[in-house]
Design an enzyme around this catalytic site. Structure first.
Site, PDB file in Angstrom:
ATOM      1  N   TYR A   1      -5.750  54.003 -23.267  1.00  0.00           N
ATOM      2  CA  TYR A   1      -4.464  53.317 -23.023  1.00  0.00           C
ATOM      3  C   TYR A   1      -4.020  53.885 -21.429  1.00  0.00           C
ATOM      4  O   TYR A   1      -3.818  53.248 -20.530  1.00  0.00           O
ATOM      5  CB  TYR A   1      -3.411  53.578 -23.985  1.00  0.00           C
ATOM      6  CG  TYR A   1      -2.106  53.406 -23.415  1.00  0.00           C
ATOM      7  CD1 TYR A   1      -1.642  51.889 -23.120  1.00  0.00           C
ATOM      8  CD2 TYR A   1      -0.912  53.899 -23.331  1.00  0.00           C
ATOM      9  CE1 TYR A   1      -0.475  51.431 -22.735  1.00  0.00           C
ATOM     10  CE2 TYR A   1       0.358  53.694 -23.098  1.00  0.00           C
ATOM     11  CZ  TYR A   1       0.575  52.472 -22.777  1.00  0.00           C
ATOM     12  OH  TYR A   1       1.830  52.111 -22.094  1.00  0.00           O
TER      13      TYR A   1
ATOM     14  N   LYS B   1      -3.528  52.261 -17.345  1.00  0.00           N
ATOM     15  CA  LYS B   1      -2.292  52.664 -16.660  1.00  0.00           C
ATOM     16  C   LYS B   1      -2.658  53.267 -15.349  1.00  0.00           C
ATOM     17  O   LYS B   1      -1.991  53.073 -14.267  1.00  0.00           O
ATOM     18  CB  LYS B   1      -1.265  53.475 -17.365  1.00  0.00           C
ATOM     19  CG  LYS B   1      -0.806  52.384 -18.604  1.00  0.00           C
ATOM     20  CD  LYS B   1      -0.250  51.108 -18.273  1.00  0.00           C
ATOM     21  CE  LYS B   1       0.411  50.442 -19.350  1.00  0.00           C
ATOM     22  NZ  LYS B   1       1.124  49.109 -18.834  1.00  0.00           N
TER      23      LYS B   1
END
Length: 247
Positions: free
Chosen positions: A155, A159
């Site tokens: 994750y 980002k």
């Protein structure tokens, strides 16, 4: 009621709930025409549109899966057909998944990168094709990218890619008069964040920032509206960590 964004058209992806909903509602409260993008929550999106219209604002709901480039194009076409222009894009939509590295599958990898990176990149592309000078693009990262959390590797990796896309596009879009920045929220009091966590876990996370509380969606929306305002005309290519001192 302020009208800071009167005559502006704003597209907020993933706006049927949580942070995206608050962003959309605050833009509408400040005079903008708002396109509420959703993937599967049509009833929730319709509720946001209804709330905005009841308060005298203008809004439409548009279904699109931002992980599919064809859907991204259709999303922009729908907004342009409805309002004739797009002034501000908020790339809020995305997915979060945390697992030990041994548990991630190729399908997990593709899902995260398709939604969080590919969707953001191609939405930026469409925005640039249709924005006039003065346009604003606001992407979403995470404050986890500035820390080291177990099970967040994939994750946070997506980002990190969003932050670099934002940074590199700033110089490319500057001559076009378009500003692009990213928001990196800390833990926010939403259903997405709190589900599956015990009260003890949530209390521990609260104590990791300077104020001993979770952030609220309004904390993030206020920064988004600032970056979209005339007051932020000398800010581009930046990632703003909005996290109460979390990192």
């Amino acid at each position: 009621m302020g009208k800071t964004f009167a005559d502006k058209v704003v597209l907020v992806t993933g706006a049927s709930r949580g942070i995206g909903r608050t962003i959309a509602e605050q833009f509408a409260d400040n005079g903008a025409k708002v396109a509420i993008n959703y993937n599967s929550s049509s009833s929730a999106a319709d509720e946001v549109v209804s709330r905005i219209r009841q308060n005298g604002g203008e809004a439409i709901a548009v279904q699109a899966d931002i992980s599919r480039v064809g859907d991204v194009r259709k999303l922009f076409e729908a907004v342009l057909q409805a309002y004739g222009r797009i002034d501000i894009l908020v790339n809020n939509a995305g997915v979060m998944m945390t697992k030990p590295i041994e548990a991630f599958t190729e399908e997990d990898f593709d899902r995260l990168f398709d939604s969080n990176v590919k969707g953001t990149f191609f939405a930026c592309q469409q925005a640039v094709l249709h924005m006039s000078p003065g346009g604003r693009i606001i992407n979403f990262s995470t404050s986890v990218a500035g820390s080291m959390f177990p099970q967040y590797s994939l994750y946070a990796g997506t980002k990190g890619a969003v932050e670099q896309i934002t940074r590199q596009l700033a110089r490319e879009l500057g001559p076009k008069g378009i500003l692009i920045n990213a928001i990196a929220p800390g833990p926010i009091n939403t259903e997405l964040f709190t589900q599956g966590k015990s009260a003890a876990q949530i209390d521990a996370i609260k104590n990791m920032n300077a104020f001993g509380r979770l952030g609220e969606t309004e904390d993030i929306a206020g920064t988004v509206l600032f970056l979209a305002s005339e007051g932020a005309q000398w800010i581009t290519g930046q990632t703003i960590r909005v996290n109460g001192g979390f990192v």
